[in-house]
Design a protein around this motif. Structure first.
Motif, PDB file in Angstrom:
ATOM      1  N   VAL A   1       0.857  -1.184   0.000  1.00 20.91           N
ATOM      2  CA  VAL A   1       0.000   0.000   0.000  1.00 20.91           C
ATOM      3  C   VAL A   1       0.899   1.241   0.000  1.00 20.91           C
ATOM      4  O   VAL A   1       1.896   1.292   0.706  1.00 20.91           O
ATOM      5  CB  VAL A   1      -0.923   0.010   1.248  1.00 20.91           C
ATOM      6  CG1 VAL A   1      -1.741   1.296   1.314  1.00 20.91           C
ATOM      7  CG2 VAL A   1      -1.839  -1.209   1.229  1.00 20.91           C
ATOM      8  N   GLU A   2       0.544   2.225  -0.811  1.00 18.36           N
ATOM      9  CA  GLU A   2       1.382   3.421  -0.925  1.00 18.36           C
ATOM     10  C   GLU A   2       1.012   4.507   0.083  1.00 18.36           C
ATOM     11  O   GLU A   2       1.859   5.317   0.474  1.00 18.36           O
ATOM     12  CB  GLU A   2       1.296   3.985  -2.347  1.00 18.36           C
ATOM     13  CG  GLU A   2       1.872   3.037  -3.403  1.00 18.36           C
ATOM     14  CD  GLU A   2       1.752   3.593  -4.802  1.00 18.36           C
ATOM     15  OE1 GLU A   2       1.413   4.801  -4.946  1.00 18.36           O
ATOM     16  OE2 GLU A   2       1.985   2.838  -5.769  1.00 18.36           O
ATOM     17  N   CYS A   3      -0.251   4.540   0.492  1.00 20.54           N
ATOM     18  CA  CYS A   3      -0.697   5.571   1.428  1.00 20.54           C
ATOM     19  C   CYS A   3      -1.795   4.998   2.328  1.00 20.54           C
ATOM     20  O   CYS A   3      -2.757   4.401   1.838  1.00 20.54           O
ATOM     21  CB  CYS A   3      -1.222   6.797   0.672  1.00 20.54           C
ATOM     22  SG  CYS A   3      -1.790   8.138   1.753  1.00 20.54           S
ATOM     23  N   LEU A   4      -1.644   5.174   3.629  1.00 21.30           N
ATOM     24  CA  LEU A   4      -2.652   4.763   4.614  1.00 21.30           C
ATOM     25  C   LEU A   4      -3.042   5.992   5.416  1.00 21.30           C
ATOM     26  O   LEU A   4      -2.198   6.654   6.020  1.00 21.30           O
ATOM     27  CB  LEU A   4      -2.087   3.698   5.550  1.00 21.30           C
ATOM     28  CG  LEU A   4      -2.976   3.317   6.745  1.00 21.30           C
ATOM     29  CD1 LEU A   4      -4.260   2.638   6.270  1.00 21.30           C
ATOM     30  CD2 LEU A   4      -2.217   2.414   7.717  1.00 21.30           C
ATOM     31  N   THR A   5      -4.337   6.318   5.407  1.00 19.62           N
ATOM     32  CA  THR A   5      -4.852   7.464   6.158  1.00 19.62           C
ATOM     33  C   THR A   5      -5.848   6.966   7.189  1.00 19.62           C
ATOM     34  O   THR A   5      -6.798   6.249   6.842  1.00 19.62           O
ATOM     35  CB  THR A   5      -5.545   8.472   5.219  1.00 19.62           C
ATOM     36  OG1 THR A   5      -4.655   8.836   4.169  1.00 19.62           O
ATOM     37  CG2 THR A   5      -5.974   9.719   5.984  1.00 19.62           C
ATOM     38  N   VAL A   6      -5.645   7.313   8.457  1.00 21.66           N
ATOM     39  CA  VAL A   6      -6.526   6.819   9.511  1.00 21.66           C
ATOM     40  C   VAL A   6      -7.157   7.974  10.278  1.00 21.66           C
ATOM     41  O   VAL A   6      -6.535   9.015  10.503  1.00 21.66           O
ATOM     42  CB  VAL A   6      -5.785   5.881  10.488  1.00 21.66           C
ATOM     43  CG1 VAL A   6      -5.197   4.690   9.746  1.00 21.66           C
ATOM     44  CG2 VAL A   6      -4.707   6.610  11.264  1.00 21.66           C
ATOM     45  N   TYR A   7      -8.416   7.754  10.668  1.00 24.86           N
ATOM     46  CA  TYR A   7      -9.187   8.734  11.428  1.00 24.86           C
ATOM     47  C   TYR A   7      -9.013   8.405  12.897  1.00 24.86           C
ATOM     48  O   TYR A   7      -9.681   7.530  13.439  1.00 24.86           O
ATOM     49  CB  TYR A   7     -10.652   8.606  11.023  1.00 24.86           C
ATOM     50  CG  TYR A   7     -11.520   9.817  11.231  1.00 24.86           C
ATOM     51  CD1 TYR A   7     -11.000  11.050  11.590  1.00 24.86           C
ATOM     52  CD2 TYR A   7     -12.885   9.724  11.035  1.00 24.86           C
ATOM     53  CE1 TYR A   7     -11.821  12.151  11.751  1.00 24.86           C
ATOM     54  CE2 TYR A   7     -13.721  10.824  11.192  1.00 24.86           C
ATOM     55  CZ  TYR A   7     -13.188  12.036  11.545  1.00 24.86           C
ATOM     56  OH  TYR A   7     -14.011  13.127  11.706  1.00 24.86           O
ATOM     57  N   ALA A   8      -8.110   9.125  13.558  1.00 35.01           N
ATOM     58  CA  ALA A   8      -7.749   8.788  14.936  1.00 35.01           C
ATOM     59  C   ALA A   8      -8.484   9.629  15.973  1.00 35.01           C
ATOM     60  O   ALA A   8      -8.844   9.131  17.044  1.00 35.01           O
ATOM     61  CB  ALA A   8      -6.243   8.941  15.122  1.00 35.01           C
ATOM     62  N   PHE A   9      -8.697  10.925  15.682  1.00 31.92           N
ATOM     63  CA  PHE A   9      -9.364  11.806  16.650  1.00 31.92           C
ATOM     64  C   PHE A   9     -10.054  12.919  15.868  1.00 31.92           C
ATOM     65  O   PHE A   9      -9.397  13.685  15.158  1.00 31.92           O
ATOM     66  CB  PHE A   9      -8.335  12.383  17.630  1.00 31.92           C
ATOM     67  CG  PHE A   9      -8.953  13.142  18.781  1.00 31.92           C
ATOM     68  CD1 PHE A   9      -9.395  12.479  19.921  1.00 31.92           C
ATOM     69  CD2 PHE A   9      -9.093  14.521  18.725  1.00 31.92           C
ATOM     70  CE1 PHE A   9      -9.963  13.180  20.974  1.00 31.92           C
ATOM     71  CE2 PHE A   9      -9.658  15.229  19.771  1.00 31.92           C
ATOM     72  CZ  PHE A   9     -10.096  14.552  20.905  1.00 31.92           C
ATOM     73  N   SER A  10     -11.359  12.995  15.983  1.00 30.36           N
ATOM     74  CA  SER A  10     -12.125  13.955  15.189  1.00 30.36           C
ATOM     75  C   SER A  10     -12.343  15.261  15.940  1.00 30.36           C
ATOM     76  O   SER A  10     -12.148  15.347  17.165  1.00 30.36           O
ATOM     77  CB  SER A  10     -13.487  13.361  14.808  1.00 30.36           C
ATOM     78  OG  SER A  10     -14.364  13.391  15.925  1.00 30.36           O
ATOM     79  N   THR A  11     -12.753  16.282  15.214  1.00 33.48           N
ATOM     80  CA  THR A  11     -13.087  17.557  15.851  1.00 33.48           C
ATOM     81  C   THR A  11     -14.250  17.390  16.831  1.00 33.48           C
ATOM     82  O   THR A  11     -14.374  18.154  17.783  1.00 33.48           O
ATOM     83  CB  THR A  11     -13.460  18.610  14.784  1.00 33.48           C
ATOM     84  OG1 THR A  11     -14.447  18.057  13.891  1.00 33.48           O
ATOM     85  CG2 THR A  11     -12.243  19.025  13.969  1.00 33.48           C
TER      86      THR A  11
END
Length: 235
Positions: free
Chosen positions: A51-61
């Motif tokens: 995988v070239e890019c991993l984006t994770v949602y760790a802490f939202s507004t």
């Protein structure tokens, strides 16, 4: 699993830490700790899969609205894992970047974020983008404010505003749009995550709670993606 089509870019909404802890009669903070450990393994699994890019949602507004005790525990974990991720990232040739608004964090956390990104900026492998104090609407609002400022200052003409230009003002300006969006814990919503970027992403929903998400679950998501015929509105 044969003939897997590995997405270049994967985004994950990390959900279910609290429910995982509740099922085990543990404090919610223990669920978040287990979730951090799962994240470490997932970063390494994605690297090995190519995988070239991993984006994770760790802490939202919106996560600031949780109890002061839970937010405090999350900040404590953030401080710890910002340091630990330097080793994880460098060991796997991963470049770590943050998306979101860091201004609300305490100075030591902002310093930790900069230390992590600085220590990994020359790595040439997978990009790992962690979204903290992030919200898709907030991101777009901040981008619009910056575009307006540049138009008013004469740096930019409104006739030059295009989808590509708007994308360049987003936090993800150097990142590819996700090919695959994974959400754990069975929830069927995007929760204000990457609203602009997921316009043509393939979605995969699993009932697995995030701390239980492992390489087998990741491969299930990729296998499902491999059987999709992607369309981008042209047919």
């Amino acid at each position: 699993m044969e003939n897997l089509v590995i997405p270049k870019s994967i985004a994950i909404i990390l959900d279910g830490n609290g429910r995982w802890a509740k099922k085990r009669n543990l404090p919610r903070a223990m669920g978040h700790k287990a979730g951090c450990e799962t994240l470490e393994k997932t970063v390494e699994d994605c690297v090995r899969l190519g995988v070239e890019c991993l984006t994770v949602y760790a802490f939202s507004t919106e996560n600031w609205k949780r109890s002061a005790i839970e937010v405090g525990a999350l900040m404590k974990l953030l401080r710890f894992y910002m340091v630990k991720l330097i080793d994880v990232a460098n060991r796997n040739n991963v470049k770590a970047v943050m998306i979101g608004d860091e201004s609300r964090f305490e100075p030591d956390i902002r310093k930790g974020i900069r230390k992590l990104t600085e220590a990994t900026k020359n790595n040439t492998g997978m990009v790992f983008a962690f979204a903290i104090n992030y919200g898709g609407r907030d991101e777009i609002k901040r981008a619009v404010e910056n575009i307006v400022d540049d138009v008013e200052s004469g740096k930019l003409s409104k006739e030059n505003i295009s989808e590509e230009l708007i994308s360049s003002y987003l936090d993800t300006n150097d990142l590819p749009d996700p090919d695959l969006l994974i959400r754990t814990s069975g929830e069927l919503r995007v929760s204000n995550f990457l609203l602009w970027q997921i316009a043509y992403s393939e979605f995969y929903i699993t009932d697995t709670l995030w701390p239980d998400f492992d390489k087998e679950e990741l491969l299930k998501a990729i296998e499902s993606y491999s059987h999709r015929q992607r369309r981008f509105g042209g047919r």
